[in-house]
Motif scaffolding. Structure first.
Motif, PDB file in Angstrom:
ATOM      1  N   ARG A 152     -18.055 -17.477 -12.133  1.00 31.04           N
ATOM      2  CA  ARG A 152     -17.047 -16.421 -12.266  1.00 31.04           C
ATOM      3  C   ARG A 152     -17.485 -15.131 -11.569  1.00 31.04           C
ATOM      4  O   ARG A 152     -16.639 -14.409 -11.032  1.00 31.04           O
ATOM      5  CB  ARG A 152     -16.767 -16.132 -13.747  1.00 31.04           C
ATOM      6  CG  ARG A 152     -16.254 -17.316 -14.522  1.00 31.04           C
ATOM      7  CD  ARG A 152     -15.825 -16.921 -15.936  1.00 31.04           C
ATOM      8  NE  ARG A 152     -16.927 -16.371 -16.717  1.00 31.04           N
ATOM      9  CZ  ARG A 152     -16.932 -15.146 -17.258  1.00 31.04           C
ATOM     10  NH1 ARG A 152     -15.900 -14.344 -17.091  1.00 31.04           N
ATOM     11  NH2 ARG A 152     -17.975 -14.741 -17.972  1.00 31.04           N
TER      12      ARG A 152
ATOM     13  N   THR B 251      -7.439  -9.980 -19.721  1.00 29.43           N
ATOM     14  CA  THR B 251      -8.098 -11.283 -19.603  1.00 29.43           C
ATOM     15  C   THR B 251      -7.582 -12.017 -18.361  1.00 29.43           C
ATOM     16  O   THR B 251      -6.375 -12.086 -18.130  1.00 29.43           O
ATOM     17  CB  THR B 251      -7.827 -12.132 -20.851  1.00 29.43           C
ATOM     18  OG1 THR B 251      -8.382 -11.465 -21.994  1.00 29.43           O
ATOM     19  CG2 THR B 251      -8.465 -13.507 -20.726  1.00 29.43           C
ATOM     20  N   GLY B 252      -8.536 -12.531 -17.598  1.00 23.85           N
ATOM     21  CA  GLY B 252      -8.188 -13.252 -16.385  1.00 23.85           C
ATOM     22  C   GLY B 252      -8.201 -12.399 -15.125  1.00 23.85           C
ATOM     23  O   GLY B 252      -8.163 -12.931 -14.010  1.00 23.85           O
ATOM     24  N   ASP B 253      -8.266 -11.095 -15.289  1.00 24.02           N
ATOM     25  CA  ASP B 253      -8.280 -10.194 -14.140  1.00 24.02           C
ATOM     26  C   ASP B 253      -9.655 -10.150 -13.494  1.00 24.02           C
ATOM     27  O   ASP B 253     -10.617 -10.746 -13.997  1.00 24.02           O
ATOM     28  CB  ASP B 253      -7.873  -8.784 -14.573  1.00 24.02           C
ATOM     29  CG  ASP B 253      -6.392  -8.649 -14.814  1.00 24.02           C
ATOM     30  OD1 ASP B 253      -5.963  -7.608 -15.349  1.00 24.02           O
ATOM     31  OD2 ASP B 253      -5.643  -9.596 -14.483  1.00 24.02           O
ATOM     32  N   SER B 254      -9.716  -9.418 -12.389  1.00 23.85           N
ATOM     33  CA  SER B 254     -10.972  -9.260 -11.639  1.00 23.85           C
ATOM     34  C   SER B 254     -11.332  -7.788 -11.498  1.00 23.85           C
ATOM     35  O   SER B 254     -10.455  -6.909 -11.522  1.00 23.85           O
ATOM     36  CB  SER B 254     -10.838  -9.881 -10.241  1.00 23.85           C
ATOM     37  OG  SER B 254     -10.562 -11.255 -10.307  1.00 23.85           O
TER      38      SER B 254
ATOM     39  N   GLU C  81     -13.197 -12.179 -19.276  1.00 24.09           N
ATOM     40  CA  GLU C  81     -12.912 -12.550 -20.654  1.00 24.09           C
ATOM     41  C   GLU C  81     -13.281 -11.380 -21.561  1.00 24.09           C
ATOM     42  O   GLU C  81     -14.099 -10.530 -21.186  1.00 24.09           O
ATOM     43  CB  GLU C  81     -13.740 -13.787 -21.033  1.00 24.09           C
ATOM     44  CG  GLU C  81     -13.517 -14.981 -20.124  1.00 24.09           C
ATOM     45  CD  GLU C  81     -14.556 -16.067 -20.322  1.00 24.09           C
ATOM     46  OE1 GLU C  81     -15.532 -15.827 -21.064  1.00 24.09           O
ATOM     47  OE2 GLU C  81     -14.385 -17.157 -19.738  1.00 24.09           O
TER      48      GLU C  81
ATOM     49  N   ASN D 297     -14.712 -12.211 -11.646  1.00 19.93           N
ATOM     50  CA  ASN D 297     -13.404 -12.865 -11.714  1.00 19.93           C
ATOM     51  C   ASN D 297     -13.215 -13.538 -13.068  1.00 19.93           C
ATOM     52  O   ASN D 297     -14.174 -13.776 -13.799  1.00 19.93           O
ATOM     53  CB  ASN D 297     -13.283 -13.915 -10.601  1.00 19.93           C
ATOM     54  CG  ASN D 297     -13.362 -13.320  -9.217  1.00 19.93           C
ATOM     55  OD1 ASN D 297     -12.979 -12.169  -8.986  1.00 19.93           O
ATOM     56  ND2 ASN D 297     -13.874 -14.100  -8.269  1.00 19.93           N
ATOM     57  N   SER D 298     -11.971 -13.845 -13.380  1.00 14.58           N
ATOM     58  CA  SER D 298     -11.649 -14.531 -14.634  1.00 14.58           C
ATOM     59  C   SER D 298     -12.309 -13.850 -15.827  1.00 14.58           C
ATOM     60  O   SER D 298     -12.957 -14.501 -16.658  1.00 14.58           O
ATOM     61  CB  SER D 298     -12.090 -16.002 -14.552  1.00 14.58           C
ATOM     62  OG  SER D 298     -11.477 -16.656 -13.474  1.00 14.58           O
TER      63      SER D 298
END
Length: 120
Positions: A66, A13-16, A86, A83-84
């Motif tokens: 995102r 979570t939060g990765d790209s 979830e 990005n970001s």
């Protein structure tokens, strides 16, 4: 048109991630291209689309701000920068080519999917 999607993987979570969609026959330069996704047990849903020259883009509300769709016609490639990420973004992602230069919502050609998994 023969599309091949790649770039999926397992992230937190939060990765790209950046997905790529390549037209191996080098024929979708004049066509709009879109990305869709399908999670297990869910219907396939629209994610984003881009016009033939990149001048117009469309996004699903769930990914606005995102995800970014872009294209490099010299490389016959369309990208989806995510990005970001979830857990709700986890799905098999597909690219699809329209027959028209601007997105009509009814693509004609589909590539195979690439799996995106997001761990919480």
């Amino acid at each position: 048109v023969q599309l091949q999607a790649s770039g999926g993987g397992l992230v937190q979570t939060g990765d790209s991630l950046r997905l790529s969609c390549i037209d191996s026959r080098r024929t979708f330069t004049n066509n709009a291209v879109g990305w869709f996704r399908q999670a297990p047990g869910e219907e396939r849903e629209f994610v984003a689309a881009i016009s033939w020259n990149g001048g117009r883009t469309n996004y699903a509300d769930s990914v606005k701000g995102r995800f970014t769709i872009s294209r490099d016609n010299a490389k016959n490639t369309v990208y989806l920068q995510m990005n970001s990420l979830e857990p709700e973004d986890a799905a098999v992602y597909y690219c699809a080519s329209d027959l028209r230069p601007y997105w009509s919502g009814t693509p004609r050609y589909w590539g195979q999917g690439t799996q995106v998994t997001v761990s919480s």
